[in-house]
Design an enzyme around this catalytic site. Structure first.
Site, PDB file in Angstrom:
ATOM      1  N   GLN A   4      -4.622  -5.539   6.728  1.00  0.00           N
ATOM      2  CA  GLN A   4      -5.625  -6.434   6.147  1.00  0.00           C
ATOM      3  C   GLN A   4      -5.568  -7.813   6.786  1.00  0.00           C
ATOM      4  OE1 GLN A   4      -7.915  -5.404   4.078  1.00  0.00           O
ATOM      5  NE2 GLN A   4      -7.057  -3.430   3.471  1.00  0.00           N
TER       6      GLN A   4
ATOM      7  N   HIS B  77       0.868  -1.172   0.000  1.00  0.00           N
ATOM      8  CA  HIS B  77       0.000   0.000   0.000  1.00  0.00           C
ATOM      9  C   HIS B  77       0.911   1.230   0.000  1.00  0.00           C
ATOM     10  CE1 HIS B  77      -2.842   2.939   1.747  1.00  0.00           C
ATOM     11  NE2 HIS B  77      -3.814   2.111   1.429  1.00  0.00           N
TER      12      HIS B  77
ATOM     13  N   CYS C 147      -4.599   2.597  -3.729  1.00  0.00           N
ATOM     14  CA  CYS C 147      -3.381   3.065  -3.059  1.00  0.00           C
ATOM     15  C   CYS C 147      -2.254   2.048  -3.231  1.00  0.00           C
ATOM     16  CB  CYS C 147      -3.618   3.354  -1.581  1.00  0.00           C
ATOM     17  SG  CYS C 147      -4.825   4.633  -1.297  1.00  0.00           S
TER      18      CYS C 147
ATOM     19  N   ASP D 248       3.070  -4.751   7.926  1.00  0.00           N
ATOM     20  CA  ASP D 248       1.805  -4.029   7.791  1.00  0.00           C
ATOM     21  C   ASP D 248       0.686  -5.068   7.856  1.00  0.00           C
ATOM     22  OD1 ASP D 248      -0.454  -2.689   7.078  1.00  0.00           O
ATOM     23  OD2 ASP D 248       0.249  -2.090   5.081  1.00  0.00           O
TER      24      ASP D 248
ATOM     25  N   LYS E  53     -10.844  -0.926  10.109  1.00  0.00           N
ATOM     26  CA  LYS E  53     -11.064  -2.078   9.234  1.00  0.00           C
ATOM     27  C   LYS E  53     -11.470  -3.312  10.042  1.00  0.00           C
ATOM     28  CE  LYS E  53      -7.508  -0.573   5.931  1.00  0.00           C
ATOM     29  NZ  LYS E  53      -8.268   0.154   4.906  1.00  0.00           N
TER      30      LYS E  53
END
Lengths: 155, 418
Positions: free
Chosen positions: B213, B133, B376, B210, B236
């Site tokens: 997700q 991202h 993104c 990261d 999220k």
């Protein structure tokens, strides 16, 4: 259906059969992008000092951005500069109206096919798509005129 | 109705999410498939947010009045919940930020200002991947430009996986930090953490993951990951916007310098210099997002009440079904792994030469919310030679019927532009 107000037949026709597409000789070239969606256009303006001789372009993007460039080519090529600028300003006014401007007869006379984009102005996310080529044209034209001014100054 | 093994009782779960009953565009049922962008918020979290403002609202870590003490207890209680949720060895390793982007920027800036042995400078290298991202690309580009460190990255295979074939050339003795995404927001790929971490440890590089997700969709165990930093965001995972998390190993947080200065993060201040509070407060300058942290705590309670193993199983079943159904649509090309193997519940695709903007617009008219654009992650679009994609992404309340609605909607899109 609301969707049909955006995807007018005129727009879909221009999208499927774009007018004046492809890069040709010009006096200035600009590359504009719509960073939120990745629409891109490279646009050239040919100007002889009074008349817009050609607007050529190449790009990728959604039906709205591509059809808008095609309509622009139809409308601006062959026009005198002041008239072309008037058309651009009127189109900008329509697109920034958030669907509140109902095109009157005068506006329809100025914008011709571009009036079909009135429905797009109700969709804030898509207004930038419709304006991409028009802002590119404005930018390229300013460069042509700026260059002409600079030449005059040095002359 | 389609029954798949592993599905949650979505009929019951959906009652917790008032927004899912919304009708859009003159009475069409909302089909919300944009969960990778943001998830919806259950009533249990909304109630905690209103209760916080109605009963406990105050600034934290100061004041001796009852509201200040309650607000502090709730805020710090949320830190405990996050620590337990990710199996952090210590609650003091959990830093609240405003989102995952801020968490990743914080790591980049800690390293940019650090002394040896963490210092990133012109003799060192930073490693990322082509599927990041922008929030895990741009902070490292900035750090690279400011320090002269070389930025390197792993490329992608044609089927949407990381190309680790040259891992020993990418991660070298010069590498200071390897930062990569656990689950790609655009491709859906679940990345092989172990192989990357092993190589990073071999050369003594730090690892930042990261997990934006991942945290919402699967059990997350920072100790099992063996990373040094893990970043994710609250909105999220059923929480509110404005709250993110950076987990970091305690000894690193002790050694590394603060980035933002201000209230909360100090020990003593004179006009000449200051000393800093211990982590995590050293990295939380100013009034933090208090209600948002409390809301994230409530979201974690909600997810725990269902069980992250069961959330994962539900989404895996949905993903398998969605991949199968989507591949039945003529001219549809999945960008990313075309199986449910090592794959999250975000599926990007192109539909012939119909631009994703147009796909999304026609789907929206039918009440189907998807994301269109480059998500993104523009380098991924460049890699696969496409301007953009349409992305459908699922969550614990998503149903096979919604996937059917998407497939029907795509048929309508094809007819509209056909």
């Amino acid at each position: 259906m609301k969707l049909d107000s955006m995807y007018q037949d005129v727009i879909l026709d221009h999208y499927k059969n774009p007018h004046g597409r492809g890069l040709r000789d010009g006096d200035a070239e600009v590359h504009h992008v719509n960073p939120t969606c990745g629409d891109e256009i490279t646009l050239r303006v040919k100007y002889d000092g009074t008349t817009i001789k050609d607007v050529s372009y190449e790009g990728q993007g959604c039906s709205i951005s591509q059809a808008s460039a095609s309509v622009l080519n139809d409308l601006l090529v062959g026009k005198e500069l002041a008239e072309a600028q008037k058309i651009q300003e009127t189109f900008l006014e329509l697109m920034q109206s958030r669907g509140r401007v109902e095109p009157d007869e005068e506006m329809e006379d100025i914008l011709e096919d571009a009036v079909a984009f009135a429905g797009v102005s109700k969709y804030p996310a898509r207004v930038k798509c419709a304006l991409l080529s028009w802002m590119a044209w404005k930018d390229a034209t300013a460069q042509v005129l700026g260059g002409a001014d600079a030449e005059r100054k040095t002359a | 109705m389609t029954q798949l093994p592993g599905l949650l009782d979505t009929e019951a779960i959906r009652k917790d999410f008032p927004i899912l009953d919304r009708l859009v565009h003159d009475g069409k049922k909302l089909v919300y498939l944009d969960n990778a962008a943001t998830s919806q918020t259950p009533r249990q979290v909304l109630d905690v947010l209103s209760e916080y403002y109605e009963e406990h609202n105050a600034n934290v870590h100061r004041g001796v009045h009852v509201l200040a003490e309650e607000a502090t207890a709730l805020y710090e209680g949320a830190r405990d919940k996050v620590a337990a949720f990710i199996n952090a060895p210590s609650r003091d390793e959990v830093i609240f930020t405003k989102n995952a982007s801020e968490s990743l920027n914080l790591v980049a800036n800690m390293l940019g200002w650090a002394d040896e042995p963490y210092r990133v400078d012109q003799d060192t290298e930073i490693v990322i991947t082509e599927m990041e991202h922008h929030s895990n690309i741009v902070p490292w580009q900035l750090l690279s430009q400011r320090t002269g460190a070389k930025l390197k990255w792993f490329g992608l295979t044609d089927d949407g996986r990381l190309d680790l074939s040259n891992i020993d050339e990418i991660i070298t003795e010069k590498t200071k930090i390897v930062s990569f995404v656990l689950v790609s927001n655009i491709l859906g790929t679940v990345n092989p953490v172990e192989a990357i971490v092993r190589r990073a440890q071999e050369v003594g590089a730090l690892v930042c993951i990261d997990a934006s997700q991942a945290a919402p969709h699967m059990p997350l165990d920072v100790q099992a990951l063996q990373a040094d930093f893990v970043a994710f965001t609250g909105h999220k995972m059923c929480g509110p916007t404005g709250i993110g998390v950076l987990w970091g190993r305690q000894e690193l947080l002790e050694d590394l310098p603060p980035f933002l200065g201000g209230g909360e993060m100090i020990e003593t201040v004179s006009m000449h210099s200051s000393t800093f509070a211990p982590a995590p407060h050293k990295f939380e300058a100013g009034t933090p997002p208090i209600a948002q942290a409390v809301g994230l705590g409530a979201a974690i309670d909600y997810l725990n009440s269902i069980g992250m193993d069961r959330v994962l199983a539900h989404e895996h079943a949905l993903t398998e079904y969605a991949v199968k159904r989507l591949l039945e649509v003529p001219d549809l090309r999945i960008i990313g792994p075309a199986t449910a193997e090592d794959r999250g519940a975000a599926i990007s695709f192109t539909l012939g030469d119909i631009h994703p903007h147009d796909v999304g617009q026609v789907l929206d008219e039918q009440g189907i919310a998807v994301r269109v654009g480059h998500h993104c992650a523009r380098p991924v679009c460049l890699r696969y030679g496409i301007p953009a994609t349409t992305r459908a992404s699922f969550y614990l309340y998503s149903t096979p019927a919604e996937i059917d609605a998407l497939v029907d909607g795509l048929e309508h899109v094809r007819n509209f532009f056909g």
